[in-house]
Every structure is written in C-alpha cells, then in structure tokens.
Design a protein around this motif. Structure first.
Motif, PDB file in Angstrom:
ATOM      1  N   GLY A  70       0.777  -1.236   0.000  1.00  0.00           N
ATOM      2  CA  GLY A  70       0.000   0.000   0.000  1.00  0.00           C
ATOM      3  C   GLY A  70       0.807   1.283   0.000  1.00  0.00           C
ATOM      4  N   SER A  71       2.092   1.237  -0.211  1.00  0.00           N
ATOM      5  CA  SER A  71       2.886   2.466  -0.245  1.00  0.00           C
ATOM      6  C   SER A  71       3.474   2.666  -1.646  1.00  0.00           C
ATOM      7  CB  SER A  71       3.991   2.428   0.808  1.00  0.00           C
ATOM      8  OG  SER A  71       4.856   1.362   0.585  1.00  0.00           O
ATOM      9  N   PHE A  72       3.671   3.928  -1.999  1.00  0.00           N
ATOM     10  CA  PHE A  72       4.251   4.250  -3.302  1.00  0.00           C
ATOM     11  C   PHE A  72       5.165   5.454  -3.166  1.00  0.00           C
ATOM     12  CE2 PHE A  72       0.568   7.003  -3.174  1.00  0.00           C
ATOM     13  CZ  PHE A  72       0.998   8.160  -3.807  1.00  0.00           C
ATOM     14  N   VAL A  73       5.923   5.706  -4.210  1.00  0.00           N
ATOM     15  CA  VAL A  73       6.816   6.862  -4.247  1.00  0.00           C
ATOM     16  C   VAL A  73       6.634   7.570  -5.586  1.00  0.00           C
ATOM     17  CG1 VAL A  73       8.803   5.557  -5.141  1.00  0.00           C
ATOM     18  CG2 VAL A  73       9.190   7.670  -3.901  1.00  0.00           C
ATOM     19  N   LYS A  74       6.654   8.888  -5.508  1.00  0.00           N
ATOM     20  CA  LYS A  74       6.691   9.732  -6.704  1.00  0.00           C
ATOM     21  C   LYS A  74       7.963  10.552  -6.575  1.00  0.00           C
ATOM     22  CE  LYS A  74       4.029  13.162  -9.249  1.00  0.00           C
ATOM     23  NZ  LYS A  74       2.817  13.988  -9.234  1.00  0.00           N
ATOM     24  N   ILE A  75       8.864  10.399  -7.539  1.00  0.00           N
ATOM     25  CA  ILE A  75      10.199  10.984  -7.398  1.00  0.00           C
ATOM     26  C   ILE A  75      10.638  11.634  -8.705  1.00  0.00           C
ATOM     27  CG2 ILE A  75      11.390   8.836  -8.028  1.00  0.00           C
ATOM     28  CD1 ILE A  75      13.442   9.510  -5.805  1.00  0.00           C
ATOM     29  N   SER A  76      11.377  12.728  -8.583  1.00  0.00           N
ATOM     30  CA  SER A  76      12.014  13.383  -9.727  1.00  0.00           C
ATOM     31  C   SER A  76      13.516  13.407  -9.463  1.00  0.00           C
ATOM     32  CB  SER A  76      11.494  14.811  -9.901  1.00  0.00           C
ATOM     33  OG  SER A  76      10.123  14.810 -10.190  1.00  0.00           O
ATOM     34  N   LEU A  77      14.290  13.119 -10.497  1.00  0.00           N
ATOM     35  CA  LEU A  77      15.739  12.988 -10.350  1.00  0.00           C
ATOM     36  C   LEU A  77      16.479  13.851 -11.368  1.00  0.00           C
ATOM     37  CD1 LEU A  77      15.750   9.096 -10.137  1.00  0.00           C
ATOM     38  CD2 LEU A  77      16.063  10.645  -8.220  1.00  0.00           C
ATOM     39  N   ALA A  78      17.632  14.351 -10.975  1.00  0.00           N
ATOM     40  CA  ALA A  78      18.534  15.064 -11.880  1.00  0.00           C
ATOM     41  C   ALA A  78      19.839  14.271 -11.949  1.00  0.00           C
ATOM     42  CB  ALA A  78      18.793  16.481 -11.390  1.00  0.00           C
ATOM     43  N   PHE A  79      20.194  13.831 -13.153  1.00  0.00           N
ATOM     44  CA  PHE A  79      21.393  13.025 -13.369  1.00  0.00           C
ATOM     45  C   PHE A  79      22.492  13.910 -13.941  1.00  0.00           C
ATOM     46  CE2 PHE A  79      17.769  10.259 -13.624  1.00  0.00           C
ATOM     47  CZ  PHE A  79      18.162   9.140 -12.924  1.00  0.00           C
ATOM     48  N   GLU A  80      23.586  14.053 -13.192  1.00  0.00           N
ATOM     49  CA  GLU A  80      24.742  14.824 -13.654  1.00  0.00           C
ATOM     50  C   GLU A  80      25.736  13.851 -14.278  1.00  0.00           C
ATOM     51  OE1 GLU A  80      28.400  17.160 -11.629  1.00  0.00           O
ATOM     52  OE2 GLU A  80      26.439  17.435 -10.685  1.00  0.00           O
ATOM     53  N   LEU A  81      25.970  14.021 -15.598  1.00  0.00           N
ATOM     54  CA  LEU A  81      26.866  13.122 -16.321  1.00  0.00           C
ATOM     55  C   LEU A  81      28.197  13.797 -16.566  1.00  0.00           C
ATOM     56  CD1 LEU A  81      23.726  12.477 -17.901  1.00  0.00           C
ATOM     57  CD2 LEU A  81      25.141  10.451 -17.756  1.00  0.00           C
ATOM     58  N   GLU A  82      29.241  12.984 -16.831  1.00  0.00           N
ATOM     59  CA  GLU A  82      30.582  13.558 -16.897  1.00  0.00           C
ATOM     60  C   GLU A  82      30.892  14.320 -18.174  1.00  0.00           C
ATOM     61  OE1 GLU A  82      33.536  10.585 -16.260  1.00  0.00           O
ATOM     62  OE2 GLU A  82      33.094   9.537 -18.099  1.00  0.00           O
ATOM     63  N   ASN A  83      30.192  14.049 -19.291  1.00  0.00           N
ATOM     64  CA  ASN A  83      30.461  14.770 -20.534  1.00  0.00           C
ATOM     65  C   ASN A  83      29.261  14.683 -21.477  1.00  0.00           C
ATOM     66  OD1 ASN A  83      30.659  12.198 -21.867  1.00  0.00           O
ATOM     67  ND2 ASN A  83      32.786  12.079 -21.215  1.00  0.00           N
ATOM     68  N   LYS A  84      29.368  15.343 -22.625  1.00  0.00           N
ATOM     69  CA  LYS A  84      28.253  15.376 -23.581  1.00  0.00           C
ATOM     70  C   LYS A  84      27.960  14.006 -24.176  1.00  0.00           C
ATOM     71  CE  LYS A  84      28.786  20.150 -25.066  1.00  0.00           C
ATOM     72  NZ  LYS A  84      29.038  21.044 -26.191  1.00  0.00           N
ATOM     73  N   LYS A  85      28.995  13.228 -24.424  1.00  0.00           N
ATOM     74  CA  LYS A  85      28.788  11.883 -24.980  1.00  0.00           C
ATOM     75  C   LYS A  85      28.007  11.014 -24.000  1.00  0.00           C
ATOM     76  CE  LYS A  85      32.814  11.669 -27.987  1.00  0.00           C
ATOM     77  NZ  LYS A  85      34.057  10.964 -28.277  1.00  0.00           N
ATOM     78  N   ALA A  86      28.334  11.118 -22.725  1.00  0.00           N
ATOM     79  CA  ALA A  86      27.612  10.357 -21.705  1.00  0.00           C
ATOM     80  C   ALA A  86      26.162  10.810 -21.640  1.00  0.00           C
ATOM     81  CB  ALA A  86      28.289  10.525 -20.345  1.00  0.00           C
ATOM     82  N   LYS A  87      25.932  12.111 -21.766  1.00  0.00           N
ATOM     83  CA  LYS A  87      24.557  12.633 -21.738  1.00  0.00           C
ATOM     84  C   LYS A  87      23.758  12.099 -22.920  1.00  0.00           C
ATOM     85  CE  LYS A  87      21.742  16.776 -21.728  1.00  0.00           C
ATOM     86  NZ  LYS A  87      21.680  18.228 -21.848  1.00  0.00           N
ATOM     87  N   THR A  88      24.351  12.101 -24.106  1.00  0.00           N
ATOM     88  CA  THR A  88      23.668  11.581 -25.289  1.00  0.00           C
ATOM     89  C   THR A  88      23.366  10.098 -25.129  1.00  0.00           C
ATOM     90  OG1 THR A  88      24.824  13.201 -26.644  1.00  0.00           O
ATOM     91  CG2 THR A  88      23.825  11.347 -27.799  1.00  0.00           C
ATOM     92  N   ASP A  89      24.336   9.344 -24.650  1.00  0.00           N
ATOM     93  CA  ASP A  89      24.160   7.909 -24.401  1.00  0.00           C
ATOM     94  C   ASP A  89      23.036   7.680 -23.398  1.00  0.00           C
ATOM     95  OD1 ASP A  89      24.719   5.202 -24.661  1.00  0.00           O
ATOM     96  OD2 ASP A  89      26.372   5.235 -23.232  1.00  0.00           O
ATOM     97  N   PHE A  90      23.025   8.459 -22.330  1.00  0.00           N
ATOM     98  CA  PHE A  90      22.003   8.347 -21.283  1.00  0.00           C
ATOM     99  C   PHE A  90      20.621   8.645 -21.866  1.00  0.00           C
ATOM    100  CE2 PHE A  90      19.452   9.924 -17.769  1.00  0.00           C
ATOM    101  CZ  PHE A  90      19.730   9.028 -16.757  1.00  0.00           C
ATOM    102  N   GLU A  91      20.520   9.724 -22.649  1.00  0.00           N
ATOM    103  CA  GLU A  91      19.231  10.103 -23.233  1.00  0.00           C
ATOM    104  C   GLU A  91      18.705   9.052 -24.192  1.00  0.00           C
ATOM    105  OE1 GLU A  91      20.359  13.943 -24.733  1.00  0.00           O
ATOM    106  OE2 GLU A  91      19.441  14.975 -23.010  1.00  0.00           O
ATOM    107  N   ASN A  92      19.594   8.360 -24.895  1.00  0.00           N
ATOM    108  CA  ASN A  92      19.164   7.298 -25.810  1.00  0.00           C
ATOM    109  C   ASN A  92      18.591   6.099 -25.070  1.00  0.00           C
ATOM    110  OD1 ASN A  92      19.898   8.757 -28.078  1.00  0.00           O
ATOM    111  ND2 ASN A  92      21.931   7.854 -28.183  1.00  0.00           N
TER     112      ASN A  92
END
Length: 148
Positions: free
Chosen positions: A67-89
């Motif tokens: 009977g319990s749940f969580v609603k969460i928002s997260l901010a992911f800090e990545l080390e570079n642009k390539k990692a961000k693109t990979d993460f977004e894919n």
C-alpha cells in the motif's frame, strides 16, 4: 695513442650527453602526462553541469511495502556530452526500468531521510553506470520526492 684517447673521450662525452637528454625527455613526458590527468579532474563550471544534466520528472511506482508508493524526480549529472547523449538514448528503455525495479525493491523506511536518499542515489549510480558506454553518471540529485 693520443688520437685513440681523444676519440674515446669524445665518444664518452657524446654517450653521457645522450643519456642526460634521454632522461630529461622521459621526465618531461611523465610530468606532462601528470599535469594533463590533473587537468582532466578539474571542477566543472555551473554552465557545464547544467549542460551535462538530464532531468527525469515524476517517476511513480509502488514500493515493496504493501500500500505504499513513491513519486520521485531525479537530476542526473553526467561527466560529458557523450555520456549525456548515451544516457538520453537509453532513458525510456533501460534507465527508467532500472529505476522502477530498484524503487520497487525498497520500502518507505529505506528511502526516507537523508541517509535513505543517499543510499538510493548510490544504488542507482552503481546500477546505471554499467549501462552507459560513453561515460558515467557523476551524481544523482533527488529534486522532488513524495512517499505515501
């Protein structure tokens, strides 16, 4: 005999100079590599952090406790642009699924409080980093959380 001695002395001096120059070159190369690696670990500016951050809003899932749940928002800090693109894919397929599975194995006591939130972010980092090919997650910030 004088010419032989002079020739041996000249060769000895040339060998000594060559050894000194080789040692100087090796030291220069080693010191240059150390300064490059130290420069790679420099602190990011706020603009770079913003540029390499992906925000996921409103992930809602049931927790392990009945009977319990969580609603969460997260901010992911990545080390570079390539990692961000990979993460977004991978965000809709593997990333979100891993987050939901991780949360559904926890109960509200494990997530509540600063220690629980630190535990959650560390667990997510250790589970999500192997999914990325082009870099890694430096940090995860919980921007919003509701436990019921």
């Amino acid at each position: 005999m004088l010419k032989n001695r002079f020739f041996l002395m000249l060769v000895s001096i040339l060998v000594a100079i060559t050894l000194v120059l080789t040692a100087a070159f090796v030291l220069w190369t080693v010191m240059d590599n150390k300064s490059e690696s130290a420069g790679a670990e420099k602190a990011q500016t706020s603009a770079e952090i913003k540029e390499n951050t992906v925000i996921m809003k409103d992930i809602t899932t049931n927790l392990a406790s009945q009977g319990s749940f969580v609603k969460i928002s997260l901010a992911f800090e990545l080390e570079n642009k390539k990692a961000k693109t990979d993460f977004e894919n991978l965000i809709d397929s593997r990333i979100k699924g891993t987050i939901i599975r991780t949360l559904s194995d926890m109960n509200s006591d494990q997530i509540s409080g600063s220690k629980g939130q630190d535990n959650l972010t560390n667990t997510l980092i250790s589970k999500l980093n192997p999914l990325l090919n082009e870099g890694k997650i430096r940090r995860i910030n919980i921007t919003d959380i509701v436990l019921e």
